[in-house]
Design a protein around this motif. Structure first.
Motif, mmCIF file in Angstrom:
data_model
loop_
_atom_site.group_PDB
_atom_site.id
_atom_site.type_symbol
_atom_site.label_atom_id
_atom_site.label_comp_id
_atom_site.label_asym_id
_atom_site.label_seq_id
_atom_site.Cartn_x
_atom_site.Cartn_y
_atom_site.Cartn_z
ATOM 1 N N GLN A 220 2.517 -6.364 -6.676
ATOM 2 C CA GLN A 220 2.140 -4.985 -7.044
ATOM 3 C C GLN A 220 3.361 -4.321 -7.655
ATOM 4 O OE1 GLN A 220 1.097 -3.439 -3.200
ATOM 5 N NE2 GLN A 220 -0.908 -2.833 -3.939
ATOM 6 N N VAL B 188 -0.917 -8.499 0.084
ATOM 7 C CA VAL B 188 -0.942 -8.229 -1.353
ATOM 8 C C VAL B 188 0.434 -8.568 -1.938
ATOM 9 C CG1 VAL B 188 -1.161 -6.393 -3.059
ATOM 10 C CG2 VAL B 188 -2.651 -6.398 -1.053
ATOM 11 N N THR C 296 5.928 -9.508 -1.814
ATOM 12 C CA THR C 296 5.119 -8.478 -1.157
ATOM 13 C C THR C 296 5.726 -7.092 -1.414
ATOM 14 O OG1 THR C 296 6.392 -8.470 0.883
ATOM 15 C CG2 THR C 296 4.652 -10.126 0.708
ATOM 16 N N SER C 297 5.232 -6.114 -0.677
ATOM 17 C CA SER C 297 5.767 -4.761 -0.836
ATOM 18 C C SER C 297 7.187 -4.654 -0.281
ATOM 19 C CB SER C 297 4.837 -3.760 -0.143
ATOM 20 O OG SER C 297 4.626 -4.156 1.204
ATOM 21 N N ARG D 112 -2.595 -14.951 1.355
ATOM 22 C CA ARG D 112 -2.341 -14.038 0.246
ATOM 23 C C ARG D 112 -3.659 -13.543 -0.347
ATOM 24 N NH1 ARG D 112 -1.431 -13.679 -5.069
ATOM 25 N NH2 ARG D 112 -2.201 -15.764 -5.546
ATOM 26 N N ALA D 113 -3.725 -12.242 -0.588
ATOM 27 C CA ALA D 113 -4.932 -11.654 -1.174
ATOM 28 C C ALA D 113 -5.186 -12.273 -2.540
ATOM 29 C CB ALA D 113 -4.770 -10.148 -1.294
ATOM 30 N N GLY D 114 -6.405 -12.720 -2.766
ATOM 31 C CA GLY D 114 -6.783 -13.235 -4.085
ATOM 32 C C GLY D 114 -6.425 -14.692 -4.306
ATOM 33 N N ASP E 48 2.249 -4.567 2.664
ATOM 34 C CA ASP E 48 0.935 -4.045 2.244
ATOM 35 C C ASP E 48 -0.116 -5.156 2.264
ATOM 36 O OD1 ASP E 48 2.147 -1.675 1.885
ATOM 37 O OD2 ASP E 48 2.007 -1.643 -0.311
ATOM 38 N N SER E 49 -1.332 -4.773 2.652
ATOM 39 C CA SER E 49 -2.421 -5.756 2.639
ATOM 40 C C SER E 49 -3.658 -5.110 2.034
ATOM 41 C CB SER E 49 -2.689 -6.247 4.062
ATOM 42 O OG SER E 49 -2.898 -5.146 4.904
ATOM 43 N N ASP E 50 -4.658 -5.963 1.721
ATOM 44 C CA ASP E 50 -5.895 -5.423 1.148
ATOM 45 C C ASP E 50 -6.839 -4.974 2.278
ATOM 46 O OD1 ASP E 50 -7.152 -7.672 2.164
ATOM 47 O OD2 ASP E 50 -7.612 -8.571 0.221
ATOM 48 N N ALA E 51 -8.039 -4.577 1.903
ATOM 49 C CA ALA E 51 -8.970 -4.020 2.901
ATOM 50 C C ALA E 51 -9.328 -5.030 3.986
ATOM 51 C CB ALA E 51 -10.237 -3.546 2.194
ATOM 52 N N HIS E 52 -9.198 -6.325 3.692
ATOM 53 C CA HIS E 52 -9.542 -7.361 4.676
ATOM 54 C C HIS E 52 -8.325 -7.898 5.409
ATOM 55 C CE1 HIS E 52 -13.559 -7.285 3.057
ATOM 56 N NE2 HIS E 52 -13.028 -7.370 1.850
#
Ligand SMILES: Cc1cc2nc3c(=O)[nH]c(=O)nc-3n(C[C@H](O)[C@H](O)[C@H](O)COP(=O)(O)OP(=O)(O)OC[C@H]3O[C@@H](n4cnc5c(N)ncnc54)[C@H](O)[C@@H]3O)c2cc1C
Length: 427
Positions: free
Chosen positions: A371, A368, A385-386, A397-399, A360-364
């Motif tokens: 979660q 992610v 990750t997922s 990595r997101a964030g 899974d990834s974020d909008a960009h």
């Protein structure tokens, strides 16, 4: 270890040791091979086949045709004509033959600061580790001439020196590294059943119980031919007190209309004489938060250039950046801003094409982690990750905080989570 490092540095600085590279300066393949050797800290001697007496003599003695150049004479005596980067790396021992049947505890994709940190900590704690990188050790940090905000180096350290030390440290603890080797795909069809299989650019595969995604991000760069000449010196992708100090009291240009650009402007403008803000759009409203727009509006020395883009840079390596040439999109005419410092805040894209939607990834597109899963997977580790057993760290990595220290920290932190995962899934 100290002797090994100092000896290697001495050989690189001396410029007359290691492999012998013979070719014509500026030739495309020669530049690629020089880049591979330099970025990975391999000493070499260059001989100009057209001008150096020694270079001409080597070419004559070996009966080499001009089409066979560049030529690499490896320390083993093996001679390679117009070699690929993989052939060069194999000859130098950077690219070992990998056993497709062996299952590593950890496969790390990416040898930037985060991937190298994982290699050091995982290998030092007894895990079997394989690190793969498509290009060179050091990742983006390897392009930095001086990292001044990394803990413990008050006078700064070049990204290559930092990466070279980490590379030796990882090997000291027994990590295996294979460079340059691109990971083309993570096989996720088995849906969570390890070992994970990675497909590589040399048409082989490797297997591991856990995978660490450390493939970083690419700062978006404007299409300007000589941009690389000024990167790391007069062109920056962030604004820290170090950059601010370098341009205090001067005119600077900054490209970007997002929040990161806004924050950088708020920080830089009070320190510089004049800040030219260059944006393609007709304003900032669509891309920046209101409070930042208001803040910029109150800064008297910020000059906005809307509907404008950077098309060329003036200057050279010796004198540095002299001016930024911009085109006014509506009028079609060009203007040159006489600045010595250019800040680029036009975003970054994660290196995730090879994952092909596996995690899974974020909008960009950033991966992610942490979660919370459903009833079948109640505990997801913070950097997981997922996909169970697949972790993501550093810039990809997101964030995450896009800094060397943060990447190294995540590279260390993920190892305890790998232990947790391996203990949980041990049969
Ligand atoms: C010019 C420059 C200067 C910088 N200076 C500073 C500074 O002074 N201080 C600071 O704190 N931060 C600095 N940064 C930011 C810092 O370098 C990054 O935050 C840091 O490098 C991120 O590390 P990483 O390991 O997550 O990713 P990266 O450094 O991006 O490394 C990712 C690695 O993965 C490899 N890779 C990608 N895809 C694949 C694939 N499919 N298969 C195999 N390998 C792959 C790449 O080749 C690369 O080596 C700078 C960045 C740049 C561009």
């Amino acid at each position: 270890m100290r002797a090994l490092i100092l000896r290697r540095v001495g050989l690189i600085e001396g410029g007359a040791a290691g492999s012998v590279l013979v070719g014509r300066p500026g030739e495309g393949l020669l530049v690629v091979i020089e880049g591979l050797l330099t970025r990975n800290g391999y000493p070499f001697t260059f001989l100009d086949a057209s001008k150096d007496e020694e270079g001409r003599a080597v070419v004559q003695r070996l009966g080499v045709l001009s089409d066979d150049l560049p030529l690499l004479i490896c320390p083993t005596g093996t001679i390679l004509k117009r070699p690929t980067t993989a052939e060069v790396a194999t000859c130098l021992g950077m690219l070992p033959r990998l056993d497709p049947e062996r299952v590593y505890d950890v496969a790390v994709v990416g040898a930037g600061p985060s991937g190298l940190a994982t290699a050091v900590y995982a290998a030092s704690e007894g895990l079997s580790v394989l690190v793969l990188d498509q290009r060179a050790i050091g990742g983006q940090a390897g392009a930095s001439a001086r990292i001044e905000n990394y803990l413990g180096f008050p006078t700064g350290i070049s990204g290559q020196a930092l990466a070279g030390r980490a590379y030796n440290q990882a090997q000291k603890f027994g990590a295996e590294l294979a460079i340059p080797l691109e990971v083309k795909r993570l096989d996720c069809e088995k849906d969570g059943v390890e070992p994970w299989r990675l497909a590589l650019s040399n048409d082989t595969t490797v297997q591991a119980r856990t995978v660490v995604i450390a493939t970083g991000a690419r700062y978006r760069r404007p299409h300007v031919a000589n941009l690389a000449t000024f990167e790391g010196s007069d062109v920056a992708y962030w604004a820290s007190p170090i950059e601010a100090r370098l341009c205090t009291g001067q005119d600077v240009a900054l490209v970007g209309g997002g929040n990161s650009a806004g924050q950088a402007i708020a920080f830089l403008a009070p320190k510089v004489k004049r800040l030219h803000l260059i944006v393609r759009a007709s304003g900032l409203e669509a891309s920046m938060s209101r409070y930042l727009i208001d803040r910029i509006g109150s800064l008297p020395n910020v000059e906005m250039h809307t509907r404008t883009e950077v098309v060329a840079l003036e200057g050279d390596t010796g004198h540095g950046l002299r001016g930024v040439v911009c085109r006014r999109l509506d009028e079609g005419r060009s203007v040159t801003l006489p600045v010595h410092h250019l800040f680029l805040f036009i975003g970054a894209d994660p290196n995730t094409e090879w994952l092909d939607g596996c995690v899974d990834s974020d909008a960009h597109g950033f991966v992610v982690t942490g979660q919370q899963g459903g009833p079948d997977r109640p505990v997801v580790l913070p950097l997981e990750t997922s996909r169970p057993g697949v972790f993501a760290i550093g810039d990809v990595r997101a964030g995450s905080t896009k800094r060397v220290a943060a990447a190294v920290g995540e590279g260390a932190a993920v190892v305890s989570q790998i232990h947790t995962y391996l203990a949980r899934t041990a049969t």
